[in-house]
Each structure stands twice: as C-alpha cells, then as structure tokens.
Design a protein around this motif. Sequence first.
Motif, mmCIF file in Angstrom:
data_model
loop_
_atom_site.group_PDB
_atom_site.id
_atom_site.type_symbol
_atom_site.label_atom_id
_atom_site.label_comp_id
_atom_site.label_asym_id
_atom_site.label_seq_id
_atom_site.Cartn_x
_atom_site.Cartn_y
_atom_site.Cartn_z
ATOM 1 N N VAL A 167 47.660 35.006 61.064
ATOM 2 C CA VAL A 167 47.674 36.293 61.244
ATOM 3 C C VAL A 167 46.992 36.970 60.012
ATOM 4 C CG1 VAL A 167 48.337 38.658 61.925
ATOM 5 C CG2 VAL A 167 49.313 36.466 62.984
ATOM 6 N N MET A 168 45.801 37.416 60.037
ATOM 7 C CA MET A 168 45.218 38.000 58.962
ATOM 8 C C MET A 168 45.091 39.625 58.905
ATOM 9 S SD MET A 168 41.907 35.200 57.976
ATOM 10 C CE MET A 168 41.652 35.846 56.454
ATOM 11 N N ILE A 169 45.501 40.222 57.893
ATOM 12 C CA ILE A 169 45.108 41.639 57.935
ATOM 13 C C ILE A 169 43.922 41.987 57.146
ATOM 14 C CG2 ILE A 169 46.472 43.857 57.231
ATOM 15 C CD1 ILE A 169 48.314 42.105 58.922
ATOM 16 N N LEU A 170 43.168 42.672 57.927
ATOM 17 C CA LEU A 170 42.031 43.110 57.202
ATOM 18 C C LEU A 170 41.686 44.542 57.152
ATOM 19 C CD1 LEU A 170 39.902 40.123 59.142
ATOM 20 C CD2 LEU A 170 40.556 40.362 57.051
ATOM 21 N N ASP A 171 40.895 45.080 56.281
ATOM 22 C CA ASP A 171 40.219 46.450 56.306
ATOM 23 C C ASP A 171 39.102 46.371 57.517
ATOM 24 O OD1 ASP A 171 37.771 45.037 55.432
ATOM 25 O OD2 ASP A 171 38.146 46.021 53.229
ATOM 26 N N ASN A 172 38.420 47.324 57.552
ATOM 27 C CA ASN A 172 37.526 47.731 58.712
ATOM 28 C C ASN A 172 36.230 47.324 58.341
ATOM 29 O OD1 ASN A 172 39.016 48.629 61.192
ATOM 30 N ND2 ASN A 172 40.250 49.427 59.683
ATOM 31 N N ALA A 173 35.930 46.595 57.475
ATOM 32 C CA ALA A 173 34.605 46.263 57.160
ATOM 33 C C ALA A 173 33.781 45.813 58.220
ATOM 34 C CB ALA A 173 34.304 45.138 56.132
ATOM 35 N N ARG A 174 32.478 46.290 58.477
ATOM 36 C CA ARG A 174 31.755 45.973 59.704
ATOM 37 C C ARG A 174 31.687 44.473 59.998
ATOM 38 N NH1 ARG A 174 26.169 49.215 59.991
ATOM 39 N NH2 ARG A 174 26.252 48.120 61.901
ATOM 40 N N ILE A 175 31.489 43.615 58.836
ATOM 41 C CA ILE A 175 31.471 42.146 59.020
ATOM 42 C C ILE A 175 32.638 41.647 59.716
ATOM 43 C CG2 ILE A 175 32.246 41.454 56.972
ATOM 44 C CD1 ILE A 175 29.726 39.607 56.854
ATOM 45 N N HIS A 176 33.826 42.384 59.424
ATOM 46 C CA HIS A 176 34.993 41.927 59.948
ATOM 47 C C HIS A 176 34.907 41.725 61.556
ATOM 48 C CE1 HIS A 176 37.228 42.601 56.217
ATOM 49 N NE2 HIS A 176 36.517 41.434 56.159
ATOM 50 N N HIS A 177 34.013 42.834 62.021
ATOM 51 C CA HIS A 177 33.887 42.916 63.728
ATOM 52 C C HIS A 177 32.712 42.525 64.208
ATOM 53 C CE1 HIS A 177 37.468 45.941 63.482
ATOM 54 N NE2 HIS A 177 36.951 46.373 62.462
ATOM 55 N N ALA A 178 32.046 41.727 63.481
ATOM 56 C CA ALA A 178 30.624 41.417 64.027
ATOM 57 C C ALA A 178 30.879 40.215 65.148
ATOM 58 C CB ALA A 178 29.933 40.694 62.950
ATOM 59 N N ASN A 179 29.920 40.448 65.912
ATOM 60 C CA ASN A 179 29.898 39.466 67.377
ATOM 61 C C ASN A 179 29.660 38.002 66.906
ATOM 62 O OD1 ASN A 179 29.763 41.626 69.303
ATOM 63 N ND2 ASN A 179 27.248 41.542 69.054
ATOM 64 N N HIS A 180 29.324 37.682 65.865
ATOM 65 C CA HIS A 180 29.374 36.383 65.543
ATOM 66 C C HIS A 180 30.790 35.842 64.990
ATOM 67 C CE1 HIS A 180 27.987 32.556 63.611
ATOM 68 N NE2 HIS A 180 28.857 32.624 62.673
ATOM 69 N N ILE A 181 31.436 36.955 64.404
ATOM 70 C CA ILE A 181 33.057 36.460 63.878
ATOM 71 C C ILE A 181 33.835 36.558 65.061
ATOM 72 C CG2 ILE A 181 34.735 37.149 62.824
ATOM 73 C CD1 ILE A 181 32.407 35.950 61.133
ATOM 74 N N GLN A 182 33.497 37.466 66.163
ATOM 75 C CA GLN A 182 34.398 37.393 67.478
ATOM 76 C C GLN A 182 34.064 36.000 68.185
ATOM 77 O OE1 GLN A 182 36.683 39.882 67.881
ATOM 78 N NE2 GLN A 182 35.869 40.623 65.969
ATOM 79 N N SER A 183 32.981 35.423 68.269
ATOM 80 C CA SER A 183 32.812 34.353 68.883
ATOM 81 C C SER A 183 33.378 33.000 68.127
ATOM 82 C CB SER A 183 31.445 33.864 68.724
ATOM 83 O OG SER A 183 30.445 34.651 69.751
ATOM 84 N N PHE A 184 33.401 33.346 66.579
ATOM 85 C CA PHE A 184 34.355 32.369 65.760
ATOM 86 C C PHE A 184 35.818 32.515 66.248
ATOM 87 C CE2 PHE A 184 36.660 31.284 61.927
ATOM 88 C CZ PHE A 184 36.095 30.025 61.599
ATOM 89 N N LEU A 185 36.276 33.721 66.303
ATOM 90 C CA LEU A 185 37.588 33.800 66.660
ATOM 91 C C LEU A 185 37.877 33.215 67.991
ATOM 92 C CD1 LEU A 185 38.516 37.468 65.349
ATOM 93 C CD2 LEU A 185 39.229 35.204 64.501
ATOM 94 N N LYS A 186 37.141 33.427 68.809
ATOM 95 C CA LYS A 186 37.323 32.770 70.291
ATOM 96 C C LYS A 186 37.439 31.022 70.025
ATOM 97 C CE LYS A 186 35.363 36.265 73.126
ATOM 98 N NZ LYS A 186 34.358 36.844 73.803
ATOM 99 N N GLU A 187 36.948 30.568 69.210
ATOM 100 C CA GLU A 187 36.487 29.130 69.040
ATOM 101 C C GLU A 187 37.926 28.587 68.155
ATOM 102 O OE1 GLU A 187 33.104 28.003 67.070
ATOM 103 O OE2 GLU A 187 31.759 29.282 68.339
ATOM 104 N N HIS A 188 38.467 29.430 67.405
ATOM 105 C CA HIS A 188 39.696 29.136 66.632
ATOM 106 C C HIS A 188 40.863 30.074 66.957
ATOM 107 C CE1 HIS A 188 36.395 27.694 64.438
ATOM 108 N NE2 HIS A 188 37.006 26.783 64.213
#
Length: 130
Positions: free
Chosen positions: A42-63
């Motif tokens: 579990v990673m605690i993050l700020d709300n930088a736009r990059i943390h919410h990017a679609n590419h990253i959301q896809s990465f999270l689904k893979e992991h």
Amino acid sequence: MLATLNYETGQIVCHEAENYDMLTFESFLNRVLQTYPDGKIVMILDNARIHHANHIQSFLKEHPRLTFVFLPPYSPEINMVEGLWKWLRSDVINNVFFGKFYYIRTHVREFIQRLNRSSQEVIDRLCVPF
C-alpha cells in the motif's frame, strides 16, 4: 528523484531520473515491486496528476498487490516523503556549493545509503508513532 519509505522498517527505496513522467513512475513502481516481492503493498501518495494517469491505472490492474491511497490535497505536512526531502535538503544541499552536478548526486546517494543503514533513526524522525 522518487522515493518511498517503509513505515515499518524505515527502509527507503529511491529511483533517480532526469524527468518525472509516466514511464519514470512506472519504472519506480517496478522497483518497489522488486524490492518487496511478496505480499500486498500500500503506497500513500500525494495527488500529483501522474499518480492518477490512465497508464498508471492500467499498471495497477496488472499488479493487483499494489494499492494507492491518496493524501488529502495540499497536505505535505502528513507526507513522510516530504519530511525525507526536507531532511535531505538540510543535511546535504542547503548552504553547500557543489562544483558539478555529479557531486550533488553522490552526496544524495550517500545520504540515502546512510539512512538505510540506520533505519531506527528514520523511523524516529519521519514516522508517526502508533
């Protein structure tokens, strides 16, 4: 530089990059997954736009063992990594002249290595007691 701080152990995982973009963040996440090969992360993050990017959301689904929890907007005072950057600036960068950029990198790496050898100091300084 990107970093994460293990709340339990005080271990710091850092990733250096010239730019902060989706691929850099993905590379950092892969490094975190390699560092912690088992269990849920579990990673605690700020709300930088990059943390919410679609590419990253896809990465999270893979992991699926990797989960993000986001801090409230504009709350650097509760972000432990912001405390790490403040500590880094005060101990390594402030009021020091570095003749070459390479020297800054060397001193920053040495600082992180020192902290990873003294995890209790990290926990005492950056982590909120239970």
